[in-house]
Design a protein around this motif. Structure first.
Motif, short mmCIF file in Angstrom:
data_model
loop_
_atom_site.label_atom_id
_atom_site.label_comp_id
_atom_site.label_asym_id
_atom_site.label_seq_id
_atom_site.Cartn_x
_atom_site.Cartn_y
_atom_site.Cartn_z
N GLY A 110 0.82 -1.21 0.00
CA GLY A 110 0.00 0.00 0.00
C GLY A 110 0.85 1.26 0.00
O GLY A 110 0.53 2.23 -0.69
N VAL A 111 1.93 1.23 0.77
CA VAL A 111 2.85 2.38 0.81
C VAL A 111 3.50 2.58 -0.57
O VAL A 111 3.56 3.69 -1.09
CB VAL A 111 3.93 2.18 1.90
N VAL A 112 3.99 1.49 -1.16
CA VAL A 112 4.64 1.59 -2.47
C VAL A 112 3.66 2.10 -3.53
O VAL A 112 3.93 3.08 -4.24
CB VAL A 112 5.25 0.23 -2.89
N GLY A 113 2.51 1.44 -3.62
CA GLY A 113 1.52 1.85 -4.62
C GLY A 113 0.94 3.22 -4.35
O GLY A 113 0.76 4.03 -5.28
N GLY A 114 0.65 3.51 -3.09
CA GLY A 114 0.07 4.80 -2.74
C GLY A 114 1.02 5.95 -3.01
O GLY A 114 0.61 7.00 -3.50
N SER A 115 2.30 5.75 -2.71
CA SER A 115 3.28 6.83 -2.95
C SER A 115 3.43 7.10 -4.45
O SER A 115 3.53 8.25 -4.87
CB SER A 115 4.63 6.50 -2.32
N LEU A 116 3.43 6.03 -5.25
CA LEU A 116 3.51 6.23 -6.70
C LEU A 116 2.25 6.90 -7.23
O LEU A 116 2.32 7.83 -8.04
CB LEU A 116 3.74 4.89 -7.40
N ALA A 117 1.08 6.46 -6.77
CA ALA A 117 -0.18 7.03 -7.24
C ALA A 117 -0.30 8.51 -6.85
O ALA A 117 -0.70 9.34 -7.69
CB ALA A 117 -1.36 6.24 -6.67
N LEU A 118 0.04 8.84 -5.63
CA LEU A 118 -0.04 10.24 -5.19
C LEU A 118 0.95 11.13 -5.95
O LEU A 118 0.62 12.25 -6.32
CB LEU A 118 0.19 10.33 -3.68
N THR A 119 2.15 10.61 -6.17
CA THR A 119 3.15 11.39 -6.91
C THR A 119 2.68 11.64 -8.33
O THR A 119 2.76 12.78 -8.83
CB THR A 119 4.50 10.64 -6.92
#
Length: 132
Positions: A110-119
């Motif tokens: 979730g951290v990996v995917g969320g950080s990419l999505a937010l960026t």
């Protein structure tokens, strides 16, 4: 050096560990923390140039909006979101939740995917509005 010390086992090192998403998040959290220090210096330079005058601000703005500058700013944005989300993950752990292996792996992904999505979302908004 005696024969005994030569046969003493060494501490485990990164080469023997199997890489997992949780290991990636642990190491990357430390790296992004250091990157945020460097990015804060860049932000300070930008703010100082704005306070100094139009010529200084135009120079810094030209550097930051160059292709290399945009890559650095994209990386800073990702580091900020990764560190933020992984910090939230650690707060959840501090509350005593999410320690099971499936929960830990799920929150790491979730951290990996969320950080990419937010960026990507932030940078898409920047380019759709013309960067203003």
């Amino acid at each position: 050096m005696s024969d005994q010390s030569a046969s003493t086992p060494l501490s485990p090192h990164l080469q023997i560990w199997r890489w997992t998403v949780t290991l990636f998040c642990s190491i990357t959290h430390r790296v992004t923390g250091m990157a945020l220090y460097a990015g804060t210096i860049l932000l300070t330079i930008w703010l100082a140039s704005a306070a100094t005058g139009e010529a200084a601000f135009a120079t810094v703005q030209a550097i930051y909006t160059s292709p290399f500058g945009l890559i650095v700013l994209f990386g800073y944005t990702w580091a900020l979101f990764f560190h933020l989300l992984n910090g939230i993950r650690h707060f959840v752990w501090d509350a005593g939740y999410g320690f099971s292996i499936p929960a830990s792996r799920g929150s790491a992904w979730g951290v990996v995917g969320g950080s990419l999505a937010l960026t990507i979302a932030v940078w898409a908004a920047v380019f759709m509005t013309g960067g203003n």
